[in-house]
Design an enzyme around this catalytic site. Structure first.
Site, mmCIF file in Angstrom:
data_model
loop_
_atom_site.group_PDB
_atom_site.id
_atom_site.type_symbol
_atom_site.label_atom_id
_atom_site.label_comp_id
_atom_site.label_asym_id
_atom_site.label_seq_id
_atom_site.Cartn_x
_atom_site.Cartn_y
_atom_site.Cartn_z
ATOM 1 N N GLY A 40 -16.475 -5.449 11.946
ATOM 2 C CA GLY A 40 -16.180 -5.813 13.251
ATOM 3 C C GLY A 40 -14.615 -4.968 14.251
ATOM 4 O O GLY A 40 -13.878 -5.272 13.358
ATOM 5 N N PRO A 41 -14.424 -5.165 15.274
ATOM 6 C CA PRO A 41 -15.496 -4.967 15.773
ATOM 7 C C PRO A 41 -16.210 -3.833 15.952
ATOM 8 O O PRO A 41 -17.417 -3.187 17.138
ATOM 9 C CB PRO A 41 -14.727 -4.995 17.583
ATOM 10 C CG PRO A 41 -13.277 -3.517 17.013
ATOM 11 C CD PRO A 41 -13.365 -4.017 15.357
ATOM 12 N N GLY A 42 -16.361 -2.470 14.950
ATOM 13 C CA GLY A 42 -17.323 -1.946 15.559
ATOM 14 C C GLY A 42 -17.542 -0.572 15.170
ATOM 15 O O GLY A 42 -18.084 0.205 15.379
ATOM 16 N N GLY A 43 -15.932 -0.063 15.514
ATOM 17 C CA GLY A 43 -15.735 1.069 15.952
ATOM 18 C C GLY A 43 -15.857 2.269 14.338
ATOM 19 O O GLY A 43 -16.382 3.154 14.295
ATOM 20 N N LYS A 44 -15.345 2.176 13.014
ATOM 21 C CA LYS A 44 -15.770 2.827 12.387
ATOM 22 C C LYS A 44 -17.432 2.494 11.926
ATOM 23 O O LYS A 44 -17.582 3.881 11.849
ATOM 24 C CB LYS A 44 -15.440 2.792 11.252
ATOM 25 C CG LYS A 44 -13.653 2.015 11.638
ATOM 26 C CD LYS A 44 -13.356 2.353 9.728
ATOM 27 C CE LYS A 44 -11.275 2.207 10.256
ATOM 28 N NZ LYS A 44 -10.821 1.117 11.567
ATOM 29 N N ASP A 85 -20.430 -13.514 5.086
ATOM 30 C CA ASP A 85 -19.225 -13.286 4.308
ATOM 31 C C ASP A 85 -19.276 -12.140 3.258
ATOM 32 O O ASP A 85 -20.021 -11.522 2.468
ATOM 33 C CB ASP A 85 -18.337 -14.206 3.723
ATOM 34 C CG ASP A 85 -17.555 -14.664 3.570
ATOM 35 O OD1 ASP A 85 -16.679 -12.828 2.753
ATOM 36 O OD2 ASP A 85 -17.403 -15.032 2.943
ATOM 37 N N CYS A 122 -5.003 -0.581 7.596
ATOM 38 C CA CYS A 122 -3.948 -0.327 8.935
ATOM 39 C C CYS A 122 -2.578 -0.889 8.548
ATOM 40 O O CYS A 122 -2.219 -2.112 9.458
ATOM 41 C CB CYS A 122 -4.795 -1.094 10.340
ATOM 42 S SG CYS A 122 -3.703 0.170 11.901
ATOM 43 N N GLU A 159 -20.548 -8.370 8.351
ATOM 44 C CA GLU A 159 -19.096 -9.019 9.645
ATOM 45 C C GLU A 159 -19.032 -10.610 9.669
ATOM 46 O O GLU A 159 -20.372 -11.105 9.892
ATOM 47 C CB GLU A 159 -19.392 -8.554 11.474
ATOM 48 C CG GLU A 159 -18.036 -8.956 11.946
ATOM 49 C CD GLU A 159 -16.850 -9.319 11.340
ATOM 50 O OE1 GLU A 159 -15.334 -10.362 11.199
ATOM 51 O OE2 GLU A 159 -15.990 -8.224 11.177
ATOM 52 N N ASP A 202 -12.902 -1.459 5.444
ATOM 53 C CA ASP A 202 -11.706 -2.199 6.171
ATOM 54 C C ASP A 202 -11.030 -3.429 6.486
ATOM 55 O O ASP A 202 -11.811 -4.084 7.136
ATOM 56 C CB ASP A 202 -11.955 -1.147 7.893
ATOM 57 C CG ASP A 202 -10.804 -1.111 8.940
ATOM 58 O OD1 ASP A 202 -10.232 -1.289 8.409
ATOM 59 O OD2 ASP A 202 -11.408 -1.154 9.541
#
Length: 501
Positions: A316-320, A363, A437, A339, A384
């Site tokens: 989540g949220p799905g960019g990668k 999970d 990040c 997710e 991530d």
């Protein structure tokens, strides 16, 4: 030290618009200037001057929601702009005021404290937020000082009527110095307390300044450059999904420019990316160039043996997942996106519609116990991991004031557990990319080293630098990679590549 400037707006503060409110109404008078029981007893009246112009009012309401309700500016502000009907320069002005005030809150609070002669925390919260907004305009924009003062006093009159005289005095005191002069007066000496000096000069909590400096090898000059970049408005990057749109063609379509490093990046000059046709039809999505680079590095790393089963363990949220899914489609592979949060799993489904992606609401730590997440099965695995987000403070201005050092222990424990699960999910010879990040060394090097040591089987570090575009500067000595806003124009993404033996 100066903040980001904004485009000129005509007659700033002199003729504010919107949020009209009558002044001087007396008991028994209606708002048309007449008396409830008869005619107009006061004679002709001049039209009342509106209390607060609409862009400032919206900015104030967004800032108040962040501090009062723990809201997120990137979520509440767009809705407020739509509700108020603001667009173009007015929307840009409200956005600049909101994000700029939130970024500079720490320094603004120190200045308001000194100008008021009392701790800022003792000021009534609505008045406090209005003073922050006014101080930001005075010190960091081209709004004339008299307009910033008068508009803020008008704002205080509407949210804390008894404090207008106090607010006027405080704001006029703030106008007596520019931003650099206030820093010179209030910041600790750079020679004796470099962290404290940078903290006040560039509005970051001291513990974050210290963590950045540690990640940069103690170079305080480079740390200052990073803090300066953190206070700038971040660019908007698109990811042109491979196999669906060419990035050069996308740049032409949206009026942008191809990215400097990622082969899929397009830089937008401005506007609302969600309104773009390429985003609406799934050919592109909004994604920082650094996030594109670390996801692409996993797909680019050489791999022996089969290469058709990919896994995104924290999707989540799905960019990668969107980028990896598009890459998988071009290579005959399939991605499983995991997710744990149901609403974020739905976002992943939306982001990957039409791609060879299976979304699991479970999970990621359940590898081996969940039959859909078998152990030793996947060829490429992305972790991530949830983190403090210190690498994206320029995009989430309130985060620097909400995060605390006490957040680190539970987060780093979760990061180790997820990375250990990812290593279990990878087949022998398979690759795992650990991404955060955040540049905090406890979330990066310490987490990776500890997880590799505790996982129970042999793990090799793969040098990640060759997996990024040739010629990228400032990638360090390897094998891990740390990207930086001030070096690469990206969020501060960390990448470690590991191979399970």
């Amino acid at each position: 030290m100066t903040g980001p400037s904004r485009p000129d707006r005509p007659a700033e503060g002199d003729r504010p618009r919107g949020y009209a409110r009558e002044r001087g109404d007396r008991p028994g008078a209606d708002r048309r200037g007449g008396d409830r029981f008869g005619g107009d007893r006061r004679g002709p009246r001049r039209p009342a001057r509106p209390a607060v112009d609409l862009p400032r009012q919206v900015a104030y309401e967004a800032i108040a929601a962040v501090h009062r309700d723990d809201a997120y500016a990137n979520l509440v502000l767009p809705a407020m702009l739509r509700e108020a009907g603001l667009s173009g320069r007015d929307a840009a002005f409200a956005t600049e005021l909101t994000y700029g005030t939130l970024r500079h809150t720490g320094t603004l609070d120190a200045i308001v404290t000194d100008a008021a002669g009392r701790d800022v925390q003792r000021i009534d919260p609505p008045v406090r937020d209005a003073l922050r907004l006014g101080a930001y305009q005075i010190l960091h924009t081209r709004v004339p000082a008299h307009a910033a003062v008068s508009s803020t006093v008008d704002l205080v009159r509407s949210v804390g009527p008894g404090a207008t005289g106090f607010a006027n005095a405080v704001l006029r005191e703030i106008t007596s110095r520019d931003a650099d002069a206030w820093v010179a007066k209030l910041a600790p000496a750079e020679e004796t307390d470099p962290v404290g000096h940078l903290s006040l000069a560039y509005s970051h909590p001291q513990w974050i300044v210290r963590s950045f400096a540690e990640a940069l090898g103690g170079d305080m000059g480079e740390t200052a450059r990073l803090l300066i970049e953190d206070n700038e408005r971040p660019p908007v990057h698109l990811c042109a999904r491979p196999g669906l749109v060419d990035p050069v063609a996308l740049a032409d379509e949206v009026g942008g420019a191809p990215g400097a490093f990622s082969p899929y990046a397009v830089y937008l000059p401005g506007g609302a990316p969600g309104d773009l046709r390429a985003v609406a039809d799934g050919r592109a999505h909004v994604q920082d160039e650094g996030s594109q680079l670390v996801a692409d590095a996993l797909a680019a790393a050489p791999l022996d043996g089969p290469d058709g089963r990919w896994l995104d363990l924290c999707a989540g949220p799905g960019g990668k997942s969107g980028l990896l899914g598009a890459l998988a489609a071009t290579r005959g592979a399939r991605l499983t996106a995991v997710e744990v949060a149901e609403h974020r799993a739905r976002l992943v489904e939306q982001a990957t519609r039409g791609l060879p992606v299976t979304v699991l609401h479970t999970d990621g730590r359940d590898v081996g116990s969940d039959p859909k997440l078998p152990e030793g099965h996947f060829d490429r695995v992305l972790v991530d991991a949830p983190c403090t987000g210190l690498g994206a403070l320029r995009r989430r201005p309130e985060a620097r004031w909400r995060r605390q050092p006490s957040d680190l222990p539970p987060l780093t424990r979760l990061q180790r557990e997820l990375l250990t699960a990812a290593l279990r999910a990878a087949r022998p010879g398979g690759l795992v990319a650990y991404v955060t990040c955040s540049p905090h060394v406890v979330e990066t090097h310490v987490t990776v080293t500890e997880a590799a040591r505790r996982c129970g089987f042999a793990v090799d570090f793969v040098d990640a630098r060759p997996m990024l575009p040739a010629g990228m500067p400032g990638l360090g000595d390897g094998p891990t990679v740390q990207l930086w806003p001030h070096r690469h124009g990206t969020d501060a993404m960390f990448l470690a590549l590991l191979r399970r033996n």
